[in-house]
Scaffold this motif. Structure first.
Motif, PDB file in Angstrom:
ATOM      1  N   ALA A 242       0.808  -1.225   0.000  1.00 29.44           N
ATOM      2  CA  ALA A 242       0.000   0.000   0.000  1.00 29.44           C
ATOM      3  C   ALA A 242       0.840   1.275   0.000  1.00 29.44           C
ATOM      4  N   LYS A 243       2.159   1.145   0.231  1.00 31.74           N
ATOM      5  CA  LYS A 243       3.024   2.315   0.187  1.00 31.74           C
ATOM      6  C   LYS A 243       3.318   2.749  -1.247  1.00 31.74           C
ATOM      7  N   LEU A 244       2.996   1.889  -2.202  1.00 34.52           N
ATOM      8  CA  LEU A 244       3.271   2.162  -3.607  1.00 34.52           C
ATOM      9  C   LEU A 244       1.984   2.298  -4.397  1.00 34.52           C
ATOM     10  N   THR A 245       2.006   3.172  -5.393  1.00 32.05           N
ATOM     11  CA  THR A 245       0.961   3.126  -6.407  1.00 32.05           C
ATOM     12  C   THR A 245       1.378   2.095  -7.449  1.00 32.05           C
ATOM     13  N   VAL A 246       0.450   1.700  -8.310  1.00 33.57           N
ATOM     14  CA  VAL A 246       0.791   0.760  -9.382  1.00 33.57           C
ATOM     15  C   VAL A 246       1.871   1.358 -10.286  1.00 33.57           C
ATOM     16  N   GLN A 247       1.770   2.649 -10.574  1.00 33.22           N
ATOM     17  CA  GLN A 247       2.783   3.310 -11.402  1.00 33.22           C
ATOM     18  C   GLN A 247       4.163   3.211 -10.755  1.00 33.22           C
ATOM     19  N   GLN A 248       4.240   3.462  -9.454  1.00 32.38           N
ATOM     20  CA  GLN A 248       5.525   3.385  -8.753  1.00 32.38           C
ATOM     21  C   GLN A 248       6.072   1.962  -8.746  1.00 32.38           C
ATOM     22  N   TYR A 249       5.170   0.986  -8.596  1.00 28.23           N
ATOM     23  CA  TYR A 249       5.607  -0.411  -8.650  1.00 28.23           C
ATOM     24  C   TYR A 249       6.218  -0.724 -10.014  1.00 28.23           C
ATOM     25  N   LEU A 250       5.568  -0.285 -11.084  1.00 33.85           N
ATOM     26  CA  LEU A 250       6.091  -0.520 -12.429  1.00 33.85           C
ATOM     27  C   LEU A 250       7.433   0.177 -12.628  1.00 33.85           C
ATOM     28  N   GLN A 251       7.572   1.371 -12.101  1.00 28.97           N
ATOM     29  CA  GLN A 251       8.802   2.132 -12.296  1.00 28.97           C
ATOM     30  C   GLN A 251       9.976   1.567 -11.504  1.00 28.97           C
ATOM     31  N   GLN A 252       9.684   0.713 -10.527  1.00 32.25           N
ATOM     32  CA  GLN A 252      10.765  -0.021  -9.862  1.00 32.25           C
ATOM     33  C   GLN A 252      11.422  -1.012 -10.819  1.00 32.25           C
ATOM     34  N   GLN A 253      10.633  -1.466 -11.811  1.00 37.44           N
ATOM     35  CA  GLN A 253      11.154  -2.416 -12.799  1.00 37.44           C
ATOM     36  C   GLN A 253      11.833  -1.685 -13.950  1.00 37.44           C
ATOM     37  N   SER A 254      11.209  -0.598 -14.400  1.00 35.01           N
ATOM     38  CA  SER A 254      11.743   0.206 -15.496  1.00 35.01           C
ATOM     39  C   SER A 254      11.118   1.593 -15.419  1.00 35.01           C
ATOM     40  N   LYS A 255      11.937   2.616 -15.515  1.00 34.06           N
ATOM     41  CA  LYS A 255      11.449   3.988 -15.401  1.00 34.06           C
ATOM     42  C   LYS A 255      10.438   4.340 -16.490  1.00 34.06           C
ATOM     43  N   THR A 256      10.508   3.631 -17.614  1.00 35.32           N
ATOM     44  CA  THR A 256       9.614   3.948 -18.739  1.00 35.32           C
ATOM     45  C   THR A 256       8.470   2.956 -18.896  1.00 35.32           C
ATOM     46  N   LEU A 257       8.418   1.953 -18.021  1.00 37.55           N
ATOM     47  CA  LEU A 257       7.381   0.915 -18.141  1.00 37.55           C
ATOM     48  C   LEU A 257       6.026   1.458 -17.720  1.00 37.55           C
ATOM     49  N   THR A 258       4.991   1.186 -18.531  1.00 42.19           N
ATOM     50  CA  THR A 258       3.633   1.569 -18.170  1.00 42.19           C
ATOM     51  C   THR A 258       2.625   0.641 -18.834  1.00 42.19           C
ATOM     52  N   VAL A 259       1.391   0.729 -18.406  1.00 45.92           N
ATOM     53  CA  VAL A 259       0.283  -0.028 -18.990  1.00 45.92           C
ATOM     54  C   VAL A 259      -0.345   0.809 -20.093  1.00 45.92           C
ATOM     55  N   THR A 260      -0.600   0.191 -21.237  1.00 47.67           N
ATOM     56  CA  THR A 260      -1.252   0.906 -22.338  1.00 47.67           C
ATOM     57  C   THR A 260      -2.729   0.558 -22.473  1.00 47.67           C
ATOM     58  N   ALA A 261      -3.124  -0.616 -21.986  1.00 46.49           N
ATOM     59  CA  ALA A 261      -4.530  -1.016 -22.076  1.00 46.49           C
ATOM     60  C   ALA A 261      -4.782  -2.212 -21.162  1.00 46.49           C
ATOM     61  N   PHE A 262      -6.028  -2.362 -20.750  1.00 50.21           N
ATOM     62  CA  PHE A 262      -6.423  -3.562 -20.015  1.00 50.21           C
ATOM     63  C   PHE A 262      -7.895  -3.834 -20.281  1.00 50.21           C
ATOM     64  N   LYS A 263      -8.291  -5.094 -20.070  1.00 49.23           N
ATOM     65  CA  LYS A 263      -9.689  -5.494 -20.130  1.00 49.23           C
ATOM     66  C   LYS A 263      -9.942  -6.464 -18.979  1.00 49.23           C
ATOM     67  N   ARG A 264     -11.149  -6.410 -18.465  1.00 45.46           N
ATOM     68  CA  ARG A 264     -11.554  -7.286 -17.358  1.00 45.46           C
ATOM     69  C   ARG A 264     -12.966  -7.782 -17.640  1.00 45.46           C
ATOM     70  N   VAL A 265     -13.156  -9.092 -17.538  1.00 46.70           N
ATOM     71  CA  VAL A 265     -14.475  -9.685 -17.758  1.00 46.70           C
ATOM     72  C   VAL A 265     -14.811 -10.560 -16.553  1.00 46.70           C
ATOM     73  N   THR A 266     -16.010 -10.380 -16.028  1.00 47.62           N
ATOM     74  CA  THR A 266     -16.449 -11.205 -14.904  1.00 47.62           C
ATOM     75  C   THR A 266     -17.912 -11.579 -15.076  1.00 47.62           C
ATOM     76  N   LEU A 267     -18.254 -12.759 -14.618  1.00 43.97           N
ATOM     77  CA  LEU A 267     -19.639 -13.194 -14.541  1.00 43.97           C
ATOM     78  C   LEU A 267     -20.142 -13.130 -13.107  1.00 43.97           C
ATOM     79  N   ASN A 268     -19.267 -12.688 -12.193  1.00 45.23           N
ATOM     80  CA  ASN A 268     -19.661 -12.492 -10.802  1.00 45.23           C
ATOM     81  C   ASN A 268     -20.275 -11.103 -10.654  1.00 45.23           C
ATOM     82  N   VAL A 269     -20.978 -10.908  -9.580  1.00 51.23           N
ATOM     83  CA  VAL A 269     -21.507  -9.579  -9.270  1.00 51.23           C
ATOM     84  C   VAL A 269     -20.431  -8.822  -8.510  1.00 51.23           C
ATOM     85  N   ASP A 270     -19.904  -7.743  -9.118  1.00 52.51           N
ATOM     86  CA  ASP A 270     -18.824  -6.972  -8.477  1.00 52.51           C
ATOM     87  C   ASP A 270     -19.346  -6.234  -7.254  1.00 52.51           C
TER      88      ASP A 270
END
Length: 270
Positions: A242-270
């Protein structure tokens, strides 16, 4: 028996259904196959107004392409049937091979025997007697991709990245998407109507709390920033730290690494 076995393999129908179809067709294989297909079409027409709320969700990734498919049915019993799961996997394989641009294009893709995905789903309807439909097809493309299927085959996510990424890191992000259900990668991608709704909700809450009218817009913008932190992927808290954002976690791996797209599908009730 050889004809029955062959018909069962081609149609997915049960042994007794295949035996009856062959008897009705005087052992003509093509006629028997047509009998099974017509049964599926008839059942599909009768069940068209039913709700298909259960099903199987599968995902896969290969290089720069990842896809999710969800084959829906009426009951959990059918959703867990091995032949139903196998058909979902066959549809996913067709998506990974052909990389169709839409659900309609995937339905028109061919499986074994040269028949379309849509035809195979209709055939399976005749076997189970339940309504079935291709509920979802989603895909992403990027320099690298990853997929994640949550145990139970009811929820899956896929993510694309701007550059090659360690598989463990990529999978962590796919699991983040599955668990936290973000609405967009960045605040810039949140639809305008969603922003308008969030602002108005914040203003209404502030009014009810007795805040002055001249402060409502500032309060609404503050609420919007909180919304972004909770609902946009790169600004979300990383679920494993929780001390990190997702962006900060990615930047620990590579300063230029980022997400360009995602999709999520569920048949459960969120």
């Amino acid at each position: 028996m050889a004809d029955i076995t062959h018909l069962r393999k081609m149609s997915g129908a049960g042994m007794m259904d295949c035996k009856k179809a062959l008897e009705e067709a005087d052992n003509d294989f093509e006629k028997a196959m047509e009998i099974i297909r017509k049964k599926g079409q008839a059942v599909a027409a009768k069940r068209s107004d039913r709700e298909a709320a259960e099903g199987c969700v599968l995902a896969a990734d290969e290089g720069g392409f990842a896809a999710i498919v969800a084959l829906k049915c009426e009951t959990d019993f059918v959703a867990k049937n091995a032949d139903f799961v196998a058909l979902t996997q066959d549809i996913l394989n067709a998506a990974m091979t052909g990389k169709p641009a839409s659900k309609e294009a995937l339905l028109a893709a061919t499986l074994q025997g040269g028949r379309t995905v849509e035809n195979h789903i209709t055939d399976r309807i005749g076997v189970t007697g339940e309504k079935m439909e291709l509920g979802y097809y989603e895909s992403v493309q990027g320099a690298a991709t990853v997929s994640y299927i949550h145990p139970g085959n009811k929820l899956a996510s896929i993510v694309a990245f701007n550059e090659p990424v360690d598989h463990h890191v990529a999978r962590e992000i796919a699991m983040q998407v599955a668990a936290m259900n973000p609405v967009a990668v960045t605040p810039d991608e949140v639809p305008a109507h969603v922003l308008d709704t969030e602002r108005e909700v914040a203003r209404d809450k502030a009014r009810q709390a007795g805040k002055p009218e001249n402060l409502l817009d500032r309060i609404a913008e503050g609420a919007l920033q909180k919304y972004f932190k909770e609902n946009t992927l790169l600004q979300q808290e990383y679920v494993k730290d929780a001390k990190l954002t997702v962006q900060q976690y990615l930047q620990q791996q590579s300063k230029t690494l980022t997400v360009t797209a995602f999709k999520r599908v569920t048949l459960n009730v969120d």
